[in-house]
Design a protein around this motif. Structure first.
Motif, PDB file in Angstrom:
ATOM      1  N   TYR A 173       0.795  -1.227   0.000  1.00  0.00           N
ATOM      2  CA  TYR A 173       0.000   0.000   0.000  1.00  0.00           C
ATOM      3  C   TYR A 173       0.827   1.277   0.000  1.00  0.00           C
ATOM      4  O   TYR A 173       0.333   2.330  -0.372  1.00  0.00           O
ATOM      5  N   SER A 174       2.082   1.180   0.388  1.00  0.00           N
ATOM      6  CA  SER A 174       2.891   2.415   0.351  1.00  0.00           C
ATOM      7  C   SER A 174       3.581   2.573  -1.004  1.00  0.00           C
ATOM      8  O   SER A 174       3.877   3.670  -1.426  1.00  0.00           O
ATOM      9  N   ASN A 175       3.853   1.486  -1.685  1.00  0.00           N
ATOM     10  CA  ASN A 175       4.533   1.568  -2.980  1.00  0.00           C
ATOM     11  C   ASN A 175       3.749   0.768  -4.012  1.00  0.00           C
ATOM     12  O   ASN A 175       4.073  -0.368  -4.315  1.00  0.00           O
ATOM     13  N   THR A 176       2.718   1.381  -4.557  1.00  0.00           N
ATOM     14  CA  THR A 176       1.891   0.643  -5.519  1.00  0.00           C
ATOM     15  C   THR A 176       2.573   0.570  -6.884  1.00  0.00           C
ATOM     16  O   THR A 176       3.414   1.401  -7.210  1.00  0.00           O
ATOM     17  N   HIS A 177       2.185  -0.386  -7.662  1.00  0.00           N
ATOM     18  CA  HIS A 177       2.671  -0.593  -9.046  1.00  0.00           C
ATOM     19  C   HIS A 177       4.198  -0.705  -9.125  1.00  0.00           C
ATOM     20  O   HIS A 177       4.824  -0.153 -10.004  1.00  0.00           O
ATOM     21  N   GLN A 178       4.800  -1.381  -8.181  1.00  0.00           N
ATOM     22  CA  GLN A 178       6.263  -1.500  -8.190  1.00  0.00           C
ATOM     23  C   GLN A 178       6.711  -2.882  -8.652  1.00  0.00           C
ATOM     24  O   GLN A 178       7.900  -3.105  -8.831  1.00  0.00           O
ATOM     25  N   GLU A 179       5.756  -3.810  -8.819  1.00  0.00           N
ATOM     26  CA  GLU A 179       6.099  -5.232  -9.017  1.00  0.00           C
ATOM     27  C   GLU A 179       7.082  -5.443 -10.168  1.00  0.00           C
ATOM     28  O   GLU A 179       8.030  -6.197 -10.050  1.00  0.00           O
ATOM     29  N   ASN A 180       6.852  -4.759 -11.290  1.00  0.00           N
ATOM     30  CA  ASN A 180       7.692  -5.040 -12.463  1.00  0.00           C
ATOM     31  C   ASN A 180       8.876  -4.088 -12.598  1.00  0.00           C
ATOM     32  O   ASN A 180       9.512  -4.030 -13.640  1.00  0.00           O
ATOM     33  N   ARG A 181       9.138  -3.351 -11.536  1.00  0.00           N
ATOM     34  CA  ARG A 181      10.254  -2.388 -11.641  1.00  0.00           C
ATOM     35  C   ARG A 181      11.599  -3.087 -11.548  1.00  0.00           C
ATOM     36  O   ARG A 181      11.772  -4.008 -10.756  1.00  0.00           O
ATOM     37  N   HIS A 182      12.524  -2.618 -12.337  1.00  0.00           N
ATOM     38  CA  HIS A 182      13.911  -3.060 -12.193  1.00  0.00           C
ATOM     39  C   HIS A 182      14.787  -1.830 -12.424  1.00  0.00           C
ATOM     40  O   HIS A 182      14.838  -1.295 -13.540  1.00  0.00           O
ATOM     41  N   ASN A 241      13.257  -4.073  -7.048  1.00  0.00           N
ATOM     42  CA  ASN A 241      14.358  -4.827  -7.632  1.00  0.00           C
ATOM     43  C   ASN A 241      15.390  -3.857  -8.252  1.00  0.00           C
ATOM     44  O   ASN A 241      15.009  -2.923  -8.949  1.00  0.00           O
ATOM     45  N   TYR A 242      16.664  -4.083  -7.994  1.00  0.00           N
ATOM     46  CA  TYR A 242      17.671  -3.185  -8.550  1.00  0.00           C
ATOM     47  C   TYR A 242      18.976  -3.931  -8.832  1.00  0.00           C
ATOM     48  O   TYR A 242      19.228  -4.997  -8.270  1.00  0.00           O
ATOM     49  N   THR A 243      19.786  -3.362  -9.731  1.00  0.00           N
ATOM     50  CA  THR A 243      21.141  -3.862  -9.973  1.00  0.00           C
ATOM     51  C   THR A 243      22.060  -2.651 -10.039  1.00  0.00           C
ATOM     52  O   THR A 243      21.733  -1.665 -10.707  1.00  0.00           O
ATOM     53  N   MET A 244      23.170  -2.726  -9.333  1.00  0.00           N
ATOM     54  CA  MET A 244      24.090  -1.583  -9.291  1.00  0.00           C
ATOM     55  C   MET A 244      25.342  -1.862 -10.139  1.00  0.00           C
ATOM     56  O   MET A 244      25.874  -2.965 -10.117  1.00  0.00           O
ATOM     57  N   GLN A 247      15.441  -4.229 -20.236  1.00  0.00           N
ATOM     58  CA  GLN A 247      15.036  -4.922 -19.017  1.00  0.00           C
ATOM     59  C   GLN A 247      14.873  -3.956 -17.836  1.00  0.00           C
ATOM     60  O   GLN A 247      14.302  -4.313 -16.816  1.00  0.00           O
ATOM     61  N   TYR A 248      15.393  -2.724 -17.981  1.00  0.00           N
ATOM     62  CA  TYR A 248      15.308  -1.767 -16.876  1.00  0.00           C
ATOM     63  C   TYR A 248      14.138  -0.808 -17.088  1.00  0.00           C
ATOM     64  O   TYR A 248      13.975  -0.245 -18.168  1.00  0.00           O
ATOM     65  N   THR A 249      13.364  -0.627 -16.030  1.00  0.00           N
ATOM     66  CA  THR A 249      12.260   0.339 -16.100  1.00  0.00           C
ATOM     67  C   THR A 249      12.767   1.726 -15.729  1.00  0.00           C
ATOM     68  O   THR A 249      12.198   2.735 -16.130  1.00  0.00           O
ATOM     69  N   ASP A 250      13.833   1.756 -14.922  1.00  0.00           N
ATOM     70  CA  ASP A 250      14.381   3.028 -14.436  1.00  0.00           C
ATOM     71  C   ASP A 250      15.902   2.939 -14.448  1.00  0.00           C
ATOM     72  O   ASP A 250      16.439   1.860 -14.195  1.00  0.00           O
ATOM     73  N   ILE A 251      16.561   4.068 -14.727  1.00  0.00           N
ATOM     74  CA  ILE A 251      18.017   4.119 -14.547  1.00  0.00           C
ATOM     75  C   ILE A 251      18.318   5.331 -13.661  1.00  0.00           C
ATOM     76  O   ILE A 251      17.845   6.442 -13.921  1.00  0.00           O
TER      77      ILE A 251
END
Ligand SMILES: Nc1ncnc2c1ncn2[C@@H]1O[C@H](COP(=O)(O)OP(=O)(O)OP(=O)(O)O)[C@@H](O)[C@H]1O
Length: 420
Positions: free
Chosen positions: A103-112, A144-147, A167-171
């Motif tokens: 409930y605090s972070n909605t729509h995050q499931e597919n984030r990478h 989910n993240y990769t550094m 494959q990344y939704t955000d950089i």
């Protein structure tokens, strides 16, 4: 520890109110509630209420399966605070942790998120900011993240070439404006169109951090909250043609004494952020120099205006170019999403006049009323310097006889927010 049921008086937004949690620090039971909009609990000293936008996430304790902790972003102090709670059973703790995350972070499931960490930018704080602030917040949020750490100067280009960036939704860049500039330039070069599907964040671990400041990520924690909460807005970027080479910038292109000094400052990198001051002090003792160029820009009505002139410096800005203290503003009328470039042309007769313009720039951008300054809004600029063919693009240096600059409106999705 005793489990106590509470009669639900919840309205339709209330998700959970079925347990009394124990706050061991105060050795009391806490009346904890979670709704779609907020989390609240009481202890002896006060009643805590935090809206969902302030909840970074929750995490089960690795040592005690009945214990969970919640990370909250405190916007006044700009710090993260962690609260620990104990539940009656491990299942209950797990369930609560998941509900808070959901409930605090909605729509995050597919984030990478791909994190590009520049260890040498600014005061070399990227690694410690990652370890002490960003990584804990990511772990609380469950995103989910990769550094990736930039191991050498040309790392970003090689990384972009070798990656399946889709494959990344955000950089997220941890560094200065130069790190973001190298990233978007390489993405545009090797994966045309891919930027449309990615959101870009920035944590201010560079020297000047003009982009971070403009997108509401002046401190690392502000930036992290923007990234985790996935606050996005569309912004403009600058397309720069350096001969046949196309590069993208987020902040500014500069030429004249400004780029000349930055080029010189690269030789003093060992001085850290003081390198720009050192180059400036050295220049004060040298003889006065003018920078001659032909400059073309497009007027409001679409006509091409040409100046063949002696300048002191020229800045083409995409946003205000603020410093951390908010008192130095290079292009005060610029906005990152107005679809325009702000062209600042400065002509000074000598060092004292130049110092006066710099001083006014540092006085909340009051240099625009100076007789040495001409300021226009445009969509295209071209410079053909007669000498000193060195340009500063987002802090990176380029050599070329000409440069063509154009605005690309709303072509990047930033993780952040503007204050206008
Ligand atoms: N491992 C590394 N060793 C040497 N140089 C590196 C390394 N990683 C990145 N770089 C260089 O760092 C530069 C980008 O630095 P960046 O602009 O992010 O920081 P800054 O110059 O301190 O900050 P700002 O742009 O805000 O003034 C690029 O020129 C890039 O090639």
């Amino acid at each position: 520890m005793e489990r106590t049921s509470i009669e639900s008086q919840a309205d339709e937004n209330q998700i959970f109110q079925e347990e009394v949690w124990t706050d061991h620090q105060h050795n009391i039971n806490t009346d904890l509630k979670l709704t779609k909009f907020a989390i609240s609990w009481k202890n002896t000293s006060k009643c805590h209420v935090y809206e969902a936008a302030k909840i970074i996430g929750a995490k089960l304790s690795p040592n005690d399966p009945t214990s969970t902790s919640i990370m909250i972003y405190k916007s006044v102090s700009r710090r993260f605070k962690i609260y620990h709670f104990w539940l009656s059973t491990a299942d209950s703790a797990k369930n609560w942790t998941e509900q808070i995350r959901t409930y605090s972070n909605t729509h995050q499931e597919n984030r990478h998120i791909a994190i590009i960490l520049n260890p040498i930018s600014g005061t070399k704080s990227s690694r410690s900011v990652f370890r002490n602030e960003f990584q804990p917040a990511l772990n609380y949020s469950g995103v989910n993240y990769t550094m990736f750490e930039t191991a050498y100067p040309n790392f970003i280009e090689d990384w972009v070439k070798s990656q399946d960036v889709k494959q990344y939704t955000d950089i997220v860049c941890m560094g200065g404006d130069g790190t973001m500039h190298l990233l978007i330039t390489a993405l545009n070069k090797y994966h045309e169109g891919v930027m449309d599907s990615i959101s870009f964040g920035m944590l201010p671990t560079g020297t000047r951090n003009a982009l971070s400041i403009e997108i509401g990520s002046k401190t690392a924690t502000q930036g992290i909250a923007n990234i985790i909460k996935r606050r996005t807005f569309k912004g403009d970027i600058i397309k720069v043609m350096i001969e046949s080479n196309c590069v993208l910038a987020t902040t500014a292109v500069a030429w004249g004494i400004v780029s000349d000094l930055c080029e010189e400052a690269q030789h003093y990198r060992f001085l850290g952020t003081f390198r720009y001051t050192a180059a400036g002090i050295k220049r004060v003792w040298q003889s006065w120099k003018v920078y001659s160029s032909i400059l073309h820009y497009e007027s409001k009505s679409g006509d091409l205006i040409t100046h063949d002139d002696d300048f002191t410096y020229v800045v083409i800005g995409n946003h205000r170019i603020l410093n951390t203290a908010n008192n130095e503003i290079m292009t005060p009328k610029a906005r990152i999403n107005d679809g325009m470039l702000d062209l600042l042309m400065v002509r000074c007769g000598g060092k004292w006049e130049l110092l006066r313009v710099f001083q006014k720039t540092m006085n909340f951008g009051s240099h625009l009323d100076s007789e040495n300054v001409r300021y226009v809004k445009t969509k295209q600029v071209m410079l053909e310097p007669k000498h000193t063919q060195v340009f500063n693009v987002d802090g990176e240096m380029y050599h070329s006889p000409t440069i063509q600059i154009q605005i690309l409106p709303k072509s990047i999705s930033y993780l952040g927010q503007t204050d206008y």
